[in-house]
Design a protein around this motif. Structure first.
Motif, short mmCIF file in Angstrom:
data_model
loop_
_atom_site.label_atom_id
_atom_site.label_comp_id
_atom_site.label_asym_id
_atom_site.label_seq_id
_atom_site.Cartn_x
_atom_site.Cartn_y
_atom_site.Cartn_z
N GLU A 21 75.88 133.61 48.00
CA GLU A 21 75.02 134.44 47.06
C GLU A 21 73.99 133.64 46.50
OE1 GLU A 21 73.07 136.21 44.58
OE2 GLU A 21 74.36 137.31 45.96
N THR A 46 76.40 139.65 44.06
CA THR A 46 77.08 140.02 45.43
C THR A 46 77.76 141.37 45.29
OG1 THR A 46 77.71 137.62 45.42
CG2 THR A 46 79.10 139.49 46.73
N LYS A 88 78.46 135.58 50.49
CA LYS A 88 77.94 136.87 49.87
C LYS A 88 78.56 138.08 50.58
CE LYS A 88 74.10 139.27 48.13
NZ LYS A 88 72.87 139.21 47.69
#
Length: 319
Positions: free
Chosen positions: A132, A273, A115
């Motif tokens: 993420e 993200t 992420k």
């Protein structure tokens, strides 16, 4: 090497990516294409997949089969996104190896990268940080597939390659508002809002995250390029190397569709993200670059949606 007589198995041929690969190969004159619907071959059934490969023995395999969806679907069905994707790719990759298939292309997603990683994301960023959370289940499955391909190249010198496309869109995309990704969801939302008197369109988040988008015909072209060439590496990013904020994407789609109402941003919903831009230098250096610009791609995708809108909605209401 690939020739017009090669028997090419396309797993997931009715999905957005698989159907694009099928179209591309047909356009290039490849007629010996092999595919099965999910009712004809359950890719989660190891024995069925093994038997299929033993009977058909394709020369080349393109694995575009997967359970896919957006943030909401990943969050609500973590088990399915992890387990089913592991089952599908494990069965296909293992059967390809066991049947001594000469070339395999495994398709994944840019969500395999952490992420919070340096932008643009290079292939070397894999496994250098946390994923993420909203799509980690799908990402973990795809990472396992990438590592299977790497292991087979390393241990058995297999000519197998993983392609990781950025966010895709185009014909045969998923326009279901419960499970779709951001771009097709916006196309449908703005279209339906326009049809209903230009009512306001609700969108998730702040609009500040940046995303990169690639037309599915371009990823099919990248697959064809990879099939034709000897690739030096096991993993390649596939994208444009250019990104856009979600807000600017919304304004672009709104303009293309002709919606004249307001956009209401629900900031209580997650953004995902902050930025996902691919470093595509490795693929560029191999000799491949994208062709379809975002505005042109959205226009053609909207035209496709209008042509098939009734069929799309009929599928959604089937029991």
């Amino acid at each position: 090497m690939l020739d017009k007589k090669s028997k090419i198995y396309i797993a997931g041929h009715r999905g957005m990516v698989g159907s694009a690969v099928k179209r591309k190969l047909e356009q290039e004159g490849y007629e010996n294409l092999l595919y099965r619907t999910s009712s004809e071959l359950d890719l989660c059934n190891q024995q069925a997949v093994k038997q299929f490969f033993e009977e058909e023995h394709p020369d080349v395999v393109v694995d575009a089969a997967a359970r896919v969806g957006g943030i909401l679907a990943n969050d609500e069905y973590p088990w399915q996104f992890l387990y089913e994707n592991l089952e599908i790719q494990n069965n296909i990759i293992a059967a390809s190896h066991q049947q001594d298939i000469s070339k395999l292309i495994f398709l994944g997603s840019s969500c395999i990268y952490p992420k919070h990683t340096a932008q643009p994301m290079s292939e070397d960023a894999l496994l250098t940080g946390e994923l993420e959370p909203t799509n980690q289940w799908y990402a973990i499955a795809k990472i396992a597939g990438v590592k299977m391909v790497e292991a087979l190249r390393r241990q058995y010198n297999r000519n197998y390659v993983s392609l990781m496309p950025t966010n895709l869109y185009g014909p045969h995309d998923n326009f279901d508002l419960e499970t779709s990704h951001v771009l097709p969801a916006m196309i449908r939302k703005f279209h339906e809002a326009k049809e209903e008197g230009n009512r306001p369109v609700p969108l998730w988040g702040t609009g500040t995250p940046m995303r990169e988008f690639l037309h599915v015909d371009d990823v099919a072209d990248a697959v064809f390029f990879t099939l034709k060439n000897q690739m030096e590496h096991d993993l390649y990013n596939v994208g444009t190397g250019r990104d856009i904020t979600i807000k600017d994407l919304a304004l672009l789609i709104q303009d293309i569709i002709g919606h004249e109402g307001n956009i209401n941003w629900d900031t209580s919903k997650p953004d995902g993200t902050p930025r996902k831009l691919m470093d595509v230098s490795r693929m560029n250096e191999a000799g491949w670059t994208y062709n379809i610009e975002l505005e042109d791609g959205i226009r053609s995708t909207y035209e496709w949606y209008l042509e098939y809108e009734d069929e799309i909605k009929e599928v959604e209401i089937e029991p």
